[in-house]
Design an enzyme around this catalytic site. Structure first.
Site, PDB file in Angstrom:
ATOM      1  N   LYS A  45      10.526  -0.999   1.325  1.00  0.00           N
ATOM      2  CA  LYS A  45      11.769  -0.520   1.957  1.00  0.00           C
ATOM      3  C   LYS A  45      12.391   0.695   1.271  1.00  0.00           C
ATOM      4  O   LYS A  45      13.583   0.955   1.379  1.00  0.00           O
ATOM      5  CB  LYS A  45      12.831  -1.632   2.067  1.00  0.00           C
ATOM      6  CG  LYS A  45      12.354  -2.954   2.631  1.00  0.00           C
ATOM      7  CD  LYS A  45      11.382  -2.831   3.758  1.00  0.00           C
ATOM      8  CE  LYS A  45      11.998  -2.294   5.025  1.00  0.00           C
ATOM      9  NZ  LYS A  45      10.942  -2.087   6.052  1.00  0.00           N
ATOM     10  N   HIS A 100       2.231  -1.032  -2.397  1.00  0.00           N
ATOM     11  CA  HIS A 100       3.469  -1.428  -3.073  1.00  0.00           C
ATOM     12  C   HIS A 100       3.151  -1.989  -4.461  1.00  0.00           C
ATOM     13  O   HIS A 100       3.988  -2.667  -5.056  1.00  0.00           O
ATOM     14  CB  HIS A 100       4.165  -2.547  -2.289  1.00  0.00           C
ATOM     15  CG  HIS A 100       4.711  -2.155  -0.956  1.00  0.00           C
ATOM     16  ND1 HIS A 100       5.415  -0.997  -0.740  1.00  0.00           N
ATOM     17  CD2 HIS A 100       4.692  -2.794   0.241  1.00  0.00           C
ATOM     18  CE1 HIS A 100       5.789  -0.950   0.536  1.00  0.00           C
ATOM     19  NE2 HIS A 100       5.352  -2.016   1.148  1.00  0.00           N
ATOM     20  N   SER A 130      17.965  -3.119   3.606  1.00  0.00           N
ATOM     21  CA  SER A 130      16.858  -2.830   4.510  1.00  0.00           C
ATOM     22  C   SER A 130      15.867  -3.988   4.518  1.00  0.00           C
ATOM     23  O   SER A 130      15.380  -4.422   5.562  1.00  0.00           O
ATOM     24  CB  SER A 130      16.181  -1.533   4.060  1.00  0.00           C
ATOM     25  OG  SER A 130      15.089  -1.228   4.868  1.00  0.00           O
TER      26      SER A 130
END
Ligand code: A3P
Length: 288
Positions: A45, A100, A130
């Site tokens: 995010k 990630h 988010s």
């Protein structure tokens, strides 16, 4: 409610809808990084999909054709996931790859390579907000019980992909390395044109001003929202429930102010300053 499963790897929790112990361990131990690889690395995010668009547009010298006809996950594969690994292995180099992963489980072969990493980070308070909405619409994440609980889990490093603080600290250790470039979501928002110019310089791509303007235009929030190759509407409902929200949700800085109570904000600040001590970097959200 659907049962959500996670896979644990090296102390970090990953959604098992995309990740397996094998994909993670292969990525970590066996994946062969090439010197011409370019990695888009983020904590979730923080602007991952945005950077994916920017990097593919830079590669196409501002021409939007590739971005409009090929899915983002094929242009810049999620190489640590089961499906992404396959497309990374069959990608004609030079590769653009995304993940990630925290620094400690990034491919070991990276250390001896000159592959480039672009690390995008964002005000962690906006990351929480988010992420909270994303968890509601994305079926591979547990439904948050409340914002209060979600924020607590974030601060305790209990959300999937591990602690934001550890992620940032791990990657920012590379900040003085030549093959590492970091940029914030806030800088992209504030001045995308000069951000793209800086990215081009790092990547050794010389794009003229018109090409850069076209990157900027095609990577705008509005253009991306209209592009099915990156706005996530093509994802199957069992992965993303589009009735529960929109992946390209608001695209602004500071939405945390609409969500945090004064008490939450104070707790956040206290933990943030504790955990960020000694990092010696000032982010745009640190000055207020
Ligand atoms: P919001 O939920 O705050 O709107 P990621 O790709 O890492 O999952 O990050 C998703 C976040 O980046 C979402 O934030 C999304 O709207 C935002 N985003 C994606 N493309 C953007 C763009 N072109 N401009 C601004 N924000 C963008």
């Amino acid at each position: 409610m659907m049962q959500v499963h996670y896979v644990m790897y090296e102390g970090i929790k990953f959604p098992s809808a995309y990740n397996s112990e094998h994909s993670l361990s292969f990525t970590h131990n066996e994946f062969q990084v090439r010197d011409d690889d370019i990695f888009n690395v983020t904590y979730p995010k923080s602007g991952t999909v945005w950077m994916t668009e920017i990097l593919s547009l830079i590669r196409s010298r501002g021409c939007p054709g590739w971005n409009r006809t090929v899915l983002n996950s094929d242009r810049v594969p999620w190489f640590s996931t089961r499906l992404g690994l396959e497309s990374a292995l069959s990608y004609l180099p030079p590769r653009l790859l995304t993940c990630h992963l925290p620094r400690h489980i990034f491919p070991k072969s990276f250390s001896s390579s000159s592959a480039k990493v672009i690390y995008t980070l964002r005000d962690p308070r906006d990351v929480v907000v988010s992420s909270y909405y994303f968890s509601k619409m994305c079926n591979s994440y547990e439904d948050p019980t409340s914002f209060e609980q979600f924020l607590r889990d974030f601060l305790n490093g209990e959300l999937p992909h591990g602690s934001w603080f550890e992620h940032v600290r791990g990657w920012m250790e590379m900040k003085d390395k030549e093959n590492f470039f970091f940029i914030t979501y806030e800088e992209l928002k504030q001045d995308l044109h000069s951000s793209v110019r800086r990215l081009c310089r790092f990547l050794g791509q010389d794009l003229d001003d018109d090409a850069i303007s076209s990157v900027v235009q095609n990577a705008s929030f509005m253009s991306m929202r209209e592009n099915p190759m990156c706005n996530s509407i093509l994802l199957p409902t069992d992965i993303m429930d589009q009735t529960k929200g929109q992946f390209l949700r608001k695209g602004i800085c500071g939405d945390w102010e609409n969500h945090f109570t004064v008490a939450q904000s104070e707790t956040f600040d206290r933990i943030y300053w504790e955990r960020m001590q000694g990092l010696n970097v000032t982010f745009p959200w640190d000055q207020h």
